[in-house]
Design an enzyme around this catalytic site. Structure first.
Site, PDB file in Angstrom:
ATOM      1  N   TYR A 283       3.784   0.610   6.967  1.00  0.00           N
ATOM      2  CA  TYR A 283       3.474  -0.610   6.227  1.00  0.00           C
ATOM      3  C   TYR A 283       4.634  -1.014   5.304  1.00  0.00           C
ATOM      4  O   TYR A 283       5.446  -1.857   5.647  1.00  0.00           O
ATOM      5  CB  TYR A 283       2.166  -0.469   5.428  1.00  0.00           C
ATOM      6  CG  TYR A 283       1.699  -1.806   4.900  1.00  0.00           C
ATOM      7  CD1 TYR A 283       0.856  -2.622   5.666  1.00  0.00           C
ATOM      8  CD2 TYR A 283       2.117  -2.296   3.670  1.00  0.00           C
ATOM      9  CE1 TYR A 283       0.451  -3.869   5.218  1.00  0.00           C
ATOM     10  CE2 TYR A 283       1.725  -3.542   3.209  1.00  0.00           C
ATOM     11  CZ  TYR A 283       0.897  -4.328   3.982  1.00  0.00           C
ATOM     12  OH  TYR A 283       0.514  -5.558   3.535  1.00  0.00           O
TER      13      TYR A 283
ATOM     14  N   THR B  89     -10.111  -6.455   5.258  1.00  0.00           N
ATOM     15  CA  THR B  89      -9.922  -7.864   5.603  1.00  0.00           C
ATOM     16  C   THR B  89      -9.684  -7.943   7.109  1.00  0.00           C
ATOM     17  O   THR B  89      -9.475  -6.932   7.773  1.00  0.00           O
ATOM     18  CB  THR B  89      -8.714  -8.472   4.871  1.00  0.00           C
ATOM     19  OG1 THR B  89      -7.520  -7.801   5.333  1.00  0.00           O
ATOM     20  CG2 THR B  89      -8.831  -8.306   3.364  1.00  0.00           C
TER      21      THR B  89
END
Length: 395
Positions: A234, A274
């Site tokens: 990430y 999300t």
């Protein structure tokens, strides 16, 4: 029709209008329960229909009685086919905002395009004059560049070397090893073009040029850093390169807004479920362990709790508490040493067999379904529901 969830991987292909509305109502009630915030009164939210963007619009409207314009790209309903959750969320938001006498209008289209920027600016000039706060919360995997017409696609890859670590299929609870090959060719550049700060700056340049920003206007974009375990894929990967660009762009925008006393900030938010995070390997397992740990410590937050705290404790109380890179850190509870130490310990032992005990996969799964209006308390999913819902300002 009766609408049931139809899931394919990390996407739900259906959404439930009543469930989405109840989600919005729950967020509105939470913001109201925390009291008034002396915040901005005219707010533009770019990426306003789900997640942190929706929470920002709700907090602005029901926390500060702000007039809001929301920009997003969502699919309307059609006979026999539910609309996207963001469409239903926005319809519910406008319905309840209008019921309380709050200005709320929405623009559904490609926020990366010059046409939508122009349409938004025209609406601001016509209805509100100028904007006090601009929230930039876009999370799209693709972008058609408005100047060249070229379509760019982002990728989630490590940079420099292969990444291997644990992940979990949150539908089955199976913990397994995932391997991701490193970025190649134009992967990094393309991802930065889609998810970096260029479009944010284009929006702010266009708004300033049109005299659509008030004196002292503020703009906020959202970012994420995360723990050591996700860093290779990430923050040190292609998406991290885009976040670095986004964060650097805040300083460029602030320089450009000096003549009106404006400021640009990046808020580093907490890891949450999300539509975007569900697609990232490793993240579902990390969030499952994080949720368990933070809930046990009584410091767990969802999107609305995060943004309400950002507004009430950072943006509008005079103490932004910036870190050494000039960022607002509302991920402070997630990144507490005791929280991260516990997550690291759990990560080392996490397996298919023990995850139900040491993690909160049920909480993760419920949050995922909630995104699409399913598994929301108080909604009768066996009842017929009218899928044909309109956003009031578009009707």
């Amino acid at each position: 029709m009766i609408i049931e969830p139809r899931v394919r991987g990390f996407i739900c292909l259906t959404s439930h209008p009543k469930g989405c509305e109840q989600n919005v109502i729950n967020q509105i009630e939470y913001v109201k329960s925390k009291g008034k915030i002396e915040g901005a009164k005219k707010v533009l939210v770019i990426g306003a229909s789900t997640g942190f963007g929706l929470a920002s619009r709700i907090t602005s409207a029901f926390g500060s009685d702000a007039a809001t314009i929301g920009v997003f790209f969502d699919k309307p309903s059609s006979p026999g086919r539910p609309g996207s959750p963001g469409y239903y969320n926005t319809a519910a938001f406008e319905k309840h905002a209008h019921a309380e006498g709050l200005y709320a209008k929405s623009i559904n289209g490609d926020a990366f395009s010059n046409e939508i920027k122009t349409q938004t600016i025209n609406l601001i000039k016509e209805d509100l004059g100028q904007i006090d706060l601009v929230i930039y919360s876009l999370a799209s995997p693709v972008r058609t560049h408005p100047e060249t017409g070229k379509r760019f696609k982002s990728v989630l890859k490590p940079i420099g070397e292969v990444f291997s670590n644990k992940t979990v299929d949150f539908h089955t609870g199976k913990v397994s090893e995932v391997t991701i090959n490193p970025a190649e060719g134009d992967d990094v550049e393309n991802t930065v073009t889609v998810m970096g700060g260029e479009d944010w700056k284009m929006w702010m340049d266009a708004l300033k040029e049109a005299d659509a920003l008030s004196e002292g206007a503020t703009t906020i974009a959202y970012s994420y850093i995360g723990p050591e375990v996700t860093k290779p894929v990430y923050r040190n990967g292609t998406i991290g390169a885009a976040k670095d660009h986004l964060e650097a762009t805040a300083f460029t925008i602030t320089d450009h807004l000096k003549s009106i006393g404006g400021k640009a900030y990046v808020s580093v938010n907490k890891a949450l479920v999300t539509q975007a995070s569900s697609a990232i390997p490793v993240i579902p397992l990390y969030i499952s362990l994080l949720y368990k740990t933070m809930k046990e410590k009584g410091i767990h937050e969802g999107c609305i709790e995060q943004i309400q705290r950002l507004y009430s404790e950072r943006l509008f109380d005079g103490d932004l508490a910036l870190d050494d890179k000039g960022r607002i850190r509302i991920d402070d509870w997630e990144m507490r040493e005791d929280v991260q130490a516990e997550v690291v310990k759990l990560w080392e032992t996490a397996s298919t067999e023990n995850l139900p005990e040491i993690g909160d996969l049920e909480g993760y799964s419920n949050d995922f379904y909630n995104l699409f209006g399913f598994k929301v308390d108080g909604v009768n999913y066996d009842a017929e529901v009218d899928e044909m819902v309109e956003i009031p300002s578009e009707a």
